[in-house]
Enzyme design. Structure first.
Site: not given
Length: 273
Positions: A11, A56-57, A151, A168, A211, A237, A239
């Site tokens: 479930k 599943t119930d 970077f 940045r 990284q 990332n 940006h």
């Protein structure tokens, strides 16, 4: 000739909200619980024999029934569920339980607030009848450094248009999963320490690449929480590009940015002891 291979069923995404009304100052726990069971289930696939199937119930109802006794730590709640299904039903040999917990911010003794989206606490439990494994983590933890990130020095070819930058914005939505060496510890304390380490490492690292930031986060979590054996991280990332205001006769010394939605860089990795 066909043959049945690895299989499981369960479930998914049972939403359960548990209130604690023992005092005038109420507490709230808001969980999304997904259960998957495996075991002696060949006949149900090959002939439709349901005699080994826990519906599943029933799994959904068990989540609510267990919540009645209280939800202490999400990890221990998941362990209770996983052990119940494997230990209670002979045909079931393995259980995995995934839990998301949504945090509500207190604004009164019995009043709470939660914005859309945002950070979610996570846990994963596995149990095979003998050994239980526990991992925990978080997803969509939004973090941003307005500077101390650059970077440069990357490979360039005829398709490269990205300019190097010494300053940045670095923004991400951290998803992290760490694995515990034990299923018997103070998970609330360990989670708080690991989460704090994620945030501290992001804030403290002068980033030359996302990284490098990823590794710093993993290293800090391992240092802060001795019970953790490894940390897996996914860092999109987010940006932020300096917007060109020159058509309007204005300069832009790193003040106004376009926060791009997609596409985005996705940095992923695992740091182990």
């Amino acid at each position: 000739m066909a043959r049945l291979d690895v299989n499981q069923y369960g479930k998914a995404e049972t939403r359960v909200v548990r209130l604690c009304r023992d005092t005038p100052r109420h507490e709230i726990r808001d969980l999304n619980v997904s259960i998957a069971l495996s075991g002696d289930l060949t006949d149900v696939h090959l002939s439709g024999d349901n005699s080994h199937v826990v519906p599943t119930d029933t799994q959904k109802n068990t989540v609510y029934a267990f919540a009645r006794a209280g939800i202490d730590q999400v990890e221990t709640f998941g362990l209770r569920l996983a052990r119940h299904f494997v230990d209670e039903f002979d045909p079931i040999h393995g259980a995995s339980v995934d839990l998301d917990e949504y945090a509500w911010q207190r604004v009164g003794d019995h009043s709470f607030s939660r914005g859309s989206g945002g950070e979610t606490r996570t846990a994963h439990i596995g149990y095979d009848g003998d050994v239980a494994t526990v991992s925990a983590g978080l997803k969509d933890l939004l973090l941003l450094n307005s500077t101390d990130s650059e970077f440069t020095g990357y490979i360039k070819d005829r398709y490269t248009t990205l300019p190097e930058t010494k300053d940045r914005i670095l923004a991400t939505a951290v998803s992290a999963t760490w694995v515990y060496a034990s299923d018997d510890l103070d998970f609330t304390r360990a989670f708080a320490d690991a989460r704090g380490a994620v945030i501290a490492a992001f804030a403290d690292t002068y980033s030359l690449s996302l990284q490098q930031t990823l590794y710093s986060i993993g290293e800090r979590v391992l240092s802060a929480v001795p019970e953790v054996t490894e940390v897996s991280l996914s860092l999109p990332n987010k940006h932020h590009f300096v917007y060109d205001l020159s058509p309007f006769g204005l300069d832009n010394p790193g003040l106004v940015f376009n926060a791009a939605d997609r596409p985005y860089g996705l940095i992923e990795g695992t740091v182990k002891r």
